[in-house]
Design an enzyme around this catalytic site. Structure first.
Site, PDB file in Angstrom:
ATOM      1  N   GLY A   9       0.841  -1.193   0.000  1.00 17.43           N
ATOM      2  CA  GLY A   9       0.000   0.000   0.000  1.00 17.43           C
ATOM      3  C   GLY A   9       0.873   1.238   0.000  1.00 17.43           C
ATOM      4  O   GLY A   9       1.991   1.230  -0.521  1.00 17.43           O
ATOM      5  N   CYS A  10       0.389   2.295   0.594  1.00 17.91           N
ATOM      6  CA  CYS A  10       1.127   3.562   0.635  1.00 17.91           C
ATOM      7  C   CYS A  10       2.492   3.364   1.285  1.00 17.91           C
ATOM      8  O   CYS A  10       2.590   2.856   2.399  1.00 17.91           O
ATOM      9  CB  CYS A  10       0.324   4.599   1.407  1.00 17.91           C
ATOM     10  SG  CYS A  10       1.183   6.156   1.619  1.00 17.91           S
ATOM     11  N   PHE A  11       3.526   3.767   0.593  1.00 15.69           N
ATOM     12  CA  PHE A  11       4.876   3.517   1.112  1.00 15.69           C
ATOM     13  C   PHE A  11       5.253   4.403   2.292  1.00 15.69           C
ATOM     14  O   PHE A  11       6.193   4.110   3.013  1.00 15.69           O
ATOM     15  CB  PHE A  11       5.934   3.553   0.026  1.00 15.69           C
ATOM     16  CG  PHE A  11       5.968   4.715  -0.932  1.00 15.69           C
ATOM     17  CD1 PHE A  11       5.485   5.978  -0.620  1.00 15.69           C
ATOM     18  CD2 PHE A  11       6.521   4.526  -2.189  1.00 15.69           C
ATOM     19  CE1 PHE A  11       5.551   7.027  -1.525  1.00 15.69           C
ATOM     20  CE2 PHE A  11       6.601   5.572  -3.104  1.00 15.69           C
ATOM     21  CZ  PHE A  11       6.111   6.829  -2.759  1.00 15.69           C
ATOM     22  N   TRP A  12       4.516   5.474   2.552  1.00 16.29           N
ATOM     23  CA  TRP A  12       4.826   6.330   3.709  1.00 16.29           C
ATOM     24  C   TRP A  12       4.701   5.554   5.008  1.00 16.29           C
ATOM     25  O   TRP A  12       5.589   5.590   5.851  1.00 16.29           O
ATOM     26  CB  TRP A  12       3.884   7.524   3.779  1.00 16.29           C
ATOM     27  CG  TRP A  12       3.936   8.477   2.649  1.00 16.29           C
ATOM     28  CD1 TRP A  12       4.934   8.644   1.726  1.00 16.29           C
ATOM     29  CD2 TRP A  12       2.927   9.428   2.306  1.00 16.29           C
ATOM     30  NE1 TRP A  12       4.609   9.634   0.845  1.00 16.29           N
ATOM     31  CE2 TRP A  12       3.385  10.139   1.180  1.00 16.29           C
ATOM     32  CE3 TRP A  12       1.686   9.746   2.850  1.00 16.29           C
ATOM     33  CZ2 TRP A  12       2.635  11.150   0.586  1.00 16.29           C
ATOM     34  CZ3 TRP A  12       0.953  10.759   2.260  1.00 16.29           C
ATOM     35  CH2 TRP A  12       1.420  11.447   1.146  1.00 16.29           C
TER      36      TRP A  12
END
Length: 162
Positions: A9-12
């Protein structure tokens, strides 16, 4: 030092979470296994590029094993979801584990095969693939949640992810 590439998912949030694990030496967010060289975030959003948002982890295998990292990974993603994690939808948010080492890929496949049978809720949507390409994301994405502590994260972040 060893390297592992995880798309979840979102890499953050992936980066913020894995940075907390003892034995993780360095992290970098980027784009993996896509159709063009040096994509930008805008290329992904406009569907010109089909890379996965990916976290590159450099770790000390004397402190943390690949199996421990995979256990942490599966604990913060929905392994059954296709192109969707948290509030993020689209191919760039697919779940995948990439390696450039065939022996390591065999170990990763075995881990997920056992975990899938253990959970017994159907087949995982996690792709396990040879790393074909990886490009670091733009600087503003690196350590994003450190720079923006109230930014979006689909992973509940503990104080320390031991």
């Amino acid at each position: 030092m060893k390297t592992l590439f995880l798309a979840g998912g979102c890499f953050w949030g992936m980066e913020a979470y894995f940075k907390l694990i003892d034995g993780v030496i360095d992290t970098e967010v980027g784009y993996a296994n896509g159709n063009m060289a040096h994509p930008s975030y805008d290329d992904l959003k406009a569907h010109r590029a089909n890379h996965a948002e990916t976290l590159k982890i450099i770790y000390d295998e004397n402190i943390v094993s690949i199996v421990q990292l995979l256990e942490k990974y599966i604990s913060v993603i929905n392994p059954y979801s296709i192109n969707h994690q948290g509030e993020d939808y689209g191919e760039q948010y697919r779940t995948a584990v990439f390696s450039d080492d065939e022996k390591e890929l065999a170990l990763i496949r075995l881990f997920f095969s056992k975990k899938e049978k253990e959970l017994n809720k159907g087949p995982f949507a996690i792709k396990i693939e040879l790393l074909k390409n990886y490009y670091p994301a733009e600087e503003y994405h690196q350590d994003y949640l450190d720079k923006n502590p109230h930014g979006y994260c689909h992973i509940p972040l503990p104080k320390k992810a031991k």
